[in-house]
Design a protein around this motif. Structure first.
Motif, PDB file in Angstrom:
ATOM      1  N   ALA A 150      38.774  17.377  12.762  1.00 25.37           N
ATOM      2  CA  ALA A 150      39.128  18.370  13.783  1.00 25.37           C
ATOM      3  C   ALA A 150      37.880  18.984  14.406  1.00 25.37           C
ATOM      4  CB  ALA A 150      40.008  19.458  13.179  1.00 25.37           C
ATOM      5  N   GLY A 151      36.908  19.357  13.579  1.00 31.05           N
ATOM      6  CA  GLY A 151      35.679  19.955  14.094  1.00 31.05           C
ATOM      7  C   GLY A 151      34.870  18.995  14.941  1.00 31.05           C
ATOM      8  N   THR A 152      34.746  17.765  14.479  1.00 33.80           N
ATOM      9  CA  THR A 152      33.962  16.777  15.212  1.00 33.80           C
ATOM     10  C   THR A 152      34.612  16.437  16.547  1.00 33.80           C
ATOM     11  OG1 THR A 152      33.057  15.848  13.172  1.00 33.80           O
ATOM     12  CG2 THR A 152      32.996  14.437  15.122  1.00 33.80           C
ATOM     13  N   LEU A 153      35.913  16.199  16.536  1.00 31.39           N
ATOM     14  CA  LEU A 153      36.582  15.845  17.794  1.00 31.39           C
ATOM     15  C   LEU A 153      36.633  17.021  18.766  1.00 31.39           C
ATOM     16  CD1 LEU A 153      39.473  13.493  16.613  1.00 31.39           C
ATOM     17  CD2 LEU A 153      37.181  12.898  17.424  1.00 31.39           C
ATOM     18  N   THR A 154      36.813  18.227  18.249  1.00 31.19           N
ATOM     19  CA  THR A 154      36.790  19.404  19.116  1.00 31.19           C
ATOM     20  C   THR A 154      35.395  19.600  19.712  1.00 31.19           C
ATOM     21  OG1 THR A 154      38.540  20.466  17.838  1.00 31.19           O
ATOM     22  CG2 THR A 154      37.176  21.902  19.238  1.00 31.19           C
ATOM     23  N   GLY A 166      31.140  21.130  15.258  1.00 31.36           N
ATOM     24  CA  GLY A 166      31.245  20.109  14.219  1.00 31.36           C
ATOM     25  C   GLY A 166      30.735  20.596  12.879  1.00 31.36           C
ATOM     26  N   TYR A 167      29.471  21.033  12.853  1.00 31.32           N
ATOM     27  CA  TYR A 167      28.907  21.531  11.597  1.00 31.32           C
ATOM     28  C   TYR A 167      29.506  22.878  11.213  1.00 31.32           C
ATOM     29  CZ  TYR A 167      25.344  17.861  11.726  1.00 31.32           C
ATOM     30  OH  TYR A 167      24.704  16.657  11.736  1.00 31.32           O
ATOM     31  N   GLY A 168      29.827  23.683  12.206  1.00 30.81           N
ATOM     32  CA  GLY A 168      30.380  25.007  11.938  1.00 30.81           C
ATOM     33  C   GLY A 168      31.725  24.978  11.231  1.00 30.81           C
ATOM     34  N   THR A 169      32.459  23.899  11.389  1.00 27.00           N
ATOM     35  CA  THR A 169      33.720  23.758  10.651  1.00 27.00           C
ATOM     36  C   THR A 169      33.536  22.937   9.378  1.00 27.00           C
ATOM     37  OG1 THR A 169      34.327  21.838  11.990  1.00 27.00           O
ATOM     38  CG2 THR A 169      35.190  23.968  12.688  1.00 27.00           C
ATOM     39  N   ALA A 170      32.657  21.943   9.431  1.00 28.56           N
ATOM     40  CA  ALA A 170      32.495  21.040   8.286  1.00 28.56           C
ATOM     41  C   ALA A 170      31.797  21.705   7.103  1.00 28.56           C
ATOM     42  CB  ALA A 170      31.717  19.795   8.720  1.00 28.56           C
ATOM     43  N   TRP A 171      30.703  22.392   7.346  1.00 25.62           N
ATOM     44  CA  TRP A 171      29.948  22.954   6.224  1.00 25.62           C
ATOM     45  C   TRP A 171      30.743  23.951   5.404  1.00 25.62           C
ATOM     46  CZ3 TRP A 171      24.370  23.691   8.548  1.00 25.62           C
ATOM     47  CH2 TRP A 171      23.786  22.431   8.726  1.00 25.62           C
ATOM     48  N   PRO A 172      31.459  24.899   6.008  1.00 25.83           N
ATOM     49  CA  PRO A 172      32.259  25.803   5.165  1.00 25.83           C
ATOM     50  C   PRO A 172      33.305  25.064   4.327  1.00 25.83           C
ATOM     51  CG  PRO A 172      32.018  26.730   7.357  1.00 25.83           C
ATOM     52  CD  PRO A 172      31.479  25.319   7.415  1.00 25.83           C
ATOM     53  N   ALA A 173      33.829  23.960   4.836  1.00 22.67           N
ATOM     54  CA  ALA A 173      34.801  23.185   4.056  1.00 22.67           C
ATOM     55  C   ALA A 173      34.175  22.680   2.757  1.00 22.67           C
ATOM     56  CB  ALA A 173      35.343  22.018   4.885  1.00 22.67           C
ATOM     57  N   HIS A 174      32.903  22.316   2.813  1.00 19.91           N
ATOM     58  CA  HIS A 174      32.231  21.858   1.590  1.00 19.91           C
ATOM     59  C   HIS A 174      32.127  22.982   0.575  1.00 19.91           C
ATOM     60  CE1 HIS A 174      31.072  17.759   2.515  1.00 19.91           C
ATOM     61  NE2 HIS A 174      30.926  18.165   3.772  1.00 19.91           N
ATOM     62  N   ALA A 207      31.116   9.532  11.342  1.00 18.44           N
ATOM     63  CA  ALA A 207      31.752   8.691  12.364  1.00 18.44           C
ATOM     64  C   ALA A 207      32.615   7.614  11.715  1.00 18.44           C
ATOM     65  CB  ALA A 207      30.691   8.059  13.265  1.00 18.44           C
ATOM     66  N   GLU A 208      32.103   6.988  10.664  1.00 22.84           N
ATOM     67  CA  GLU A 208      32.874   5.939   9.980  1.00 22.84           C
ATOM     68  C   GLU A 208      34.110   6.528   9.301  1.00 22.84           C
ATOM     69  OE1 GLU A 208      32.182   2.332   6.760  1.00 22.84           O
ATOM     70  OE2 GLU A 208      30.453   3.352   7.611  1.00 22.84           O
ATOM     71  N   MET A 209      33.950   7.678   8.677  1.00 23.59           N
ATOM     72  CA  MET A 209      35.078   8.329   8.012  1.00 23.59           C
ATOM     73  C   MET A 209      36.163   8.688   9.028  1.00 23.59           C
ATOM     74  SD  MET A 209      34.943  11.709   5.550  1.00 23.59           S
ATOM     75  CE  MET A 209      34.517  12.863   6.866  1.00 23.59           C
ATOM     76  N   ILE A 210      35.771   9.231  10.157  1.00 23.42           N
ATOM     77  CA  ILE A 210      36.739   9.602  11.190  1.00 23.42           C
ATOM     78  C   ILE A 210      37.425   8.369  11.762  1.00 23.42           C
ATOM     79  CG2 ILE A 210      36.904  10.542  13.537  1.00 23.42           C
ATOM     80  CD1 ILE A 210      34.896  12.716  12.561  1.00 23.42           C
ATOM     81  N   ARG A 211      36.675   7.297  11.983  1.00 23.84           N
ATOM     82  CA  ARG A 211      37.299   6.048  12.464  1.00 23.84           C
ATOM     83  C   ARG A 211      38.369   5.577  11.490  1.00 23.84           C
ATOM     84  NH1 ARG A 211      32.097   4.597  14.186  1.00 23.84           N
ATOM     85  NH2 ARG A 211      31.679   3.504  12.259  1.00 23.84           N
TER      86      ARG A 211
END
Length: 121
Positions: A31-35, A59-67, A89-93
């Motif tokens: 969601a973060g990357t595509l947004t 992208g990073y602003g949503t991904a890092w807190p998830a970790h 990119a591979e994971m999202i694909r």
């Protein structure tokens, strides 16, 4: 295995997936990357330079807190930023192709073989 000891992206990939072992973390990344990509694309098309920061900031602003909050680990980006971008990119694909269960299997296998990389929770 320390993430600093990977010799290739192919060695790094299962570790990267394992650091995203929970489906919620992966979907937040998607969601973060595509947004962020949409905002950046819009900014490029409308010639709005500030919006070009959409991908890294959103992208990073949503991904890092998830970790930190969901996964209980540190982002793999900290050790291998280029490979992490490729991994994202591979994971999202794979997710968009309906292969999220396969990612769960890759993560589970890695964590069984490398218990030192298991989440701290």
């Amino acid at each position: 295995m320390s993430e600093q000891r990977f010799q290739s992206y192919e060695e790094f990939w299962p570790y990267y997936v394992a650091m995203h072992s929970k489906s919620a973390t992966r979907w937040i990344h998607l969601a973060g990357t595509l947004t962020g990509l949409a905002v950046t694309t819009y900014g490029a098309l409308r010639r709005r330079p500030r919006l070009l920061l959409g991908l890294p900031l959103i992208g990073y602003g949503t991904a890092w807190p998830a970790h930190f909050l969901i996964e209980g680990n540190n982002p793999a980006t900290f050790g291998h930023p280029t490979w992490s971008l490729r991994g994202d990119a591979e994971m999202i694909r794979m997710m968009l192709a309906g292969r999220d269960d396969e990612l769960s299997e890759i993560a589970a296998k890695w964590l069984i073989e490398h218990p030192e990389d298991a989440p701290r929770r």
